[in-house]
Each structure stands twice: as C-alpha cells, then as structure tokens.
Design an enzyme around this catalytic site. Structure first.
Site, short mmCIF file in Angstrom:
data_model
loop_
_atom_site.label_atom_id
_atom_site.label_comp_id
_atom_site.label_asym_id
_atom_site.label_seq_id
_atom_site.Cartn_x
_atom_site.Cartn_y
_atom_site.Cartn_z
N GLY A 1 0.84 -1.19 0.00
CA GLY A 1 0.00 0.00 0.00
C GLY A 1 0.87 1.24 0.00
O GLY A 1 2.04 1.21 -0.42
N ARG A 2 0.34 2.34 0.51
CA ARG A 2 1.08 3.59 0.49
C ARG A 2 2.36 3.50 1.32
O ARG A 2 3.42 3.98 0.90
CB ARG A 2 0.19 4.73 1.01
N ILE A 3 2.29 2.88 2.50
CA ILE A 3 3.48 2.81 3.35
C ILE A 3 4.48 1.80 2.78
O ILE A 3 5.68 2.08 2.71
CB ILE A 3 3.09 2.45 4.80
N THR B 1 5.66 -2.55 11.84
CA THR B 1 5.17 -1.20 12.15
C THR B 1 3.73 -1.04 11.69
O THR B 1 3.23 0.08 11.61
CB THR B 1 6.05 -0.14 11.46
N ARG C 1 0.40 -3.53 12.26
CA ARG C 1 -0.66 -3.82 13.21
C ARG C 1 -0.26 -4.98 14.10
O ARG C 1 0.24 -6.00 13.63
CB ARG C 1 -1.98 -4.17 12.48
N GLU D 1 -1.95 -4.59 22.64
CA GLU D 1 -2.72 -3.37 22.46
C GLU D 1 -4.22 -3.65 22.46
O GLU D 1 -5.02 -2.82 22.88
CB GLU D 1 -2.33 -2.69 21.15
N HIS E 1 3.67 2.13 19.43
CA HIS E 1 2.77 2.48 18.33
C HIS E 1 2.93 3.96 18.00
O HIS E 1 1.97 4.72 17.92
CB HIS E 1 1.31 2.16 18.67
N ALA E 2 4.17 4.33 17.75
CA ALA E 2 4.52 5.74 17.56
C ALA E 2 5.02 6.04 16.16
O ALA E 2 5.53 7.14 15.91
CB ALA E 2 5.58 6.15 18.58
#
Length: 339
Positions: free
Chosen positions: A159-161, A239, A241, A270, A293-294
């Site tokens: 995807g975009r990332i 990075t 999920r 989480e 999750h930063a």
C-alpha cells in the site's frame, strides 16, 4: 466560508493549533478530550465515549472501538474521522447502515512510518541498543553488526506505506521482494522489485517488514511456522498492526536464537491485555527495538494527518465528499467498501 456551528470532538493527543484553527474557521466548535496522562482513547469505555461525544456531529478518533452500540447512542454523529489509516476497530457495516461516514487520513503518515521501518532495520543490523547498553555499563568493546546495503528485504503489503519503504530501499541498493495480493508488472519494471509469494519472502529475506492491514486472513500471518522458514539471523519489522505477528511465537524464535532480532511498533497486547507479559518480555530483550505504536507520531506526520482528518470532517458536515482515498464507509450511499 463560515457555516453554522457544529460540534467536533477530538479524542486524540497532539492535535495541533493549525488543525483546530481550520475547524473553527469552518464554523466548528472544537472540544479536545482531556485524557489522563498515559491514557489513549482506546482505553475509554462505552459510557465514557457517550459522555464525551454527546451532541457531536464530528469525531476525530484514534484507537477507540467504534461499535454499533456506540453509534446507535450518538444519533447526531455524522462522521468518524480516523487520524490514521487503520480501521479494524470500526464497525463499518454498522456505520453504513446507520448512515454515517468513516474516513481515514490516507497519505498523511506514509513517510513517517516508512522512515521508522528503515530506522529499525538499521538499528537492528548495527546493534545500536546493545552497543549503547554496553557503553553505559562501562564496556566499550565493539559489536560487529550487519549492513542494510545490498541486503535482501522482503516487503509484505504494497500500500502507500509499503511503497514508501520500497522507494527508500533503493538508496541502499537492496534487493527487494514484495508479497502482495495485487502484483503489478509495470511497477516491477519501474522499480526493479520482484513479486513473490510470502513463503519466498520468508526464505530469502535478510529483513522482513510488514505493511499489511489486519484482517481475519492476515492475523498471525507470521506465526511459528512462518518464523521457522526465515533465514537464521534474519530480522522481523512490524510497524503495521499488532496481530499480524504471533508475539508469543516471535518471542520463542528470539529465545531460541533463530532470528537476529525484531523491530516492533505494534503489539498484540494493544487489543489483548492478557498478552502484556509477552510484550514485556519482548521489549526487555537486547535484540528488540521497540516503540509504543509511535510510527506516525512525528511533528510533521501528525500535522499532516490532523489536517486530513479535519478536512474530512468539514467536507461531510458541509454535505460534500471527502477525498475518495480517505473514505472507508459512506452510509449516505448505503455502501460498505471492502478492505
């Protein structure tokens, strides 16, 4: 152009003045949730959210669960705008059936998360955490690491990332393998990547970086069996999920010495507090580089996603369409898109 006042509630931290000013200029009354230190909106229960969101037409949300029950209790709420790109905590079917719009901040944090993924690869390979710990203990002996330069990197999800990571890897002259459900021959010709299946990514890569959404099909895609297929000494970077990786199986693979290390910005704990001991064991390891999750939380990345989320809210409250890449459910058209 000023419109009648609409109430917009923000339950995310670090919502900047520019985004607030934009909403106010568009006739919105902005309420920033006053959360206790260390608490995110994902920890708010149904009753707390109902109290915060009473009378709101727009909601800029982080990781709170958006359930059918919650939406039914908030009849005035027209739009749920995520300052982020994941939406697995939102009941899209309920939102569409109840006539609501759900958006994400598409494109706002791609660069920030991609930078973090590359940074984790370098930190792991060069053993930054271990080296500093030794120096703090008074030992200045040199730890030999490994380069990212000309290594084989497996990118899971394009995807975009994932695409942003691929672009950055070109500067390291890396051999890039991509596992995705939508291989693109033209993209491969332009970038030099190879599209392969997940098994080949695992077997050939020195670094495996995950950029896939969390769905029933992708949950625990990296489990004990997948980890066993990886090269001895390889690195896993997640990075994306928590839940894509079985954290328990990852811990076992690290303890066995099979992997070189892991870079983790997301954890199963989480969403499942029972997994907290596993998370704590992972982050205590010298071969793990961790963050809470930063990945999207740079000043620049937050400014971009704040403004995208705000513009989506204003568009819907003005009866207009947000950018199509941001819309994941639009109950005004009774349509639920697939992930």
């Amino acid at each position: 152009m000023t419109h009648r006042t609409r109430r917009v509630v923000v339950t995310q931290r670090f919502f900047d003045e520019a985004a607030i000013a934009y909403l106010q200029a568009e006739g919105c009354e902005v309420a920033i949730a006053d959360l206790p230190a260390g608490q995110a909106d994902g920890g708010l229960d149904h009753d707390q959210l109902v109290r915060l969101l009473a009378g709101a037409q727009g909601w800029i949300v982080g990781h709170a669960r958006v359930t059918r029950f919650l939406l039914s209790a908030l009849p005035e709420l027209a739009i749920v705008s995520r300052r982020g790109v994941g939406y697995e905590r939102v009941d899209l079917e309920a939102a569409a059936e109840l006539g609501r719009v759900v958006t994400i901040a598409a494109g706002g944090n791609d660069a920030s998360v991609a930078d973090q993924a590359i940074g984790m690869m370098i930190a792991l390979g060069r053993r930054f955490r271990e080296a500093q710990a030794q120096m703090e203990a008074g030992a200045w002996s040199i730890l030999t690491g490994t380069d990212l330069y000309r290594k084989t990197v497996g990118v899971v999800g394009l995807g975009r990332i994932g695409g942003s990571v691929v672009r950055r890897l070109s500067g390291f002259e890396a051999r890039v393998l991509v596992a995705t459900s939508r291989p693109d021959a033209d993209y491969a010709a332009r970038t030099g990547v190879r599209f392969v299946d997940l098994e080949e990514v695992l077997e050939q890569s020195d670094y495996v970086t995950l950029h896939a959404p969390l769905t029933p099909a992708t949950r625990h895609m990296i489990d004990a069996r997948a980890l066993a297929r990886m090269r001895s000494g390889a690195f896993v970077i997640n990075t994306a999920r928590g839940g894509l990786v079985s954290d328990r199986d990852l811990l076992a693979a690290l303890e066995a010495g099979h992997l070189g290390g892991a870079g983790l910005d997301v954890f199963e704990s989480e969403s499942d507090p029972a997994m907290r001991p596993v998370t704590e064991a992972l982050i205590a390891r010298p071969d793990v580089v961790a963050a809470p999750h930063a990945g999207a939380s740079t000043r620049e990345g937050l400014a971009r996603t704040n403004m995208i989320a705000a513009r989506c809210v204003v568009a819907v409250l003005n009866g207009q369409d947000p950018p199509p890449e941001c819309v994941v459910a639009d109950g005004r058209r009774t349509k639920v898109p697939t992930a």
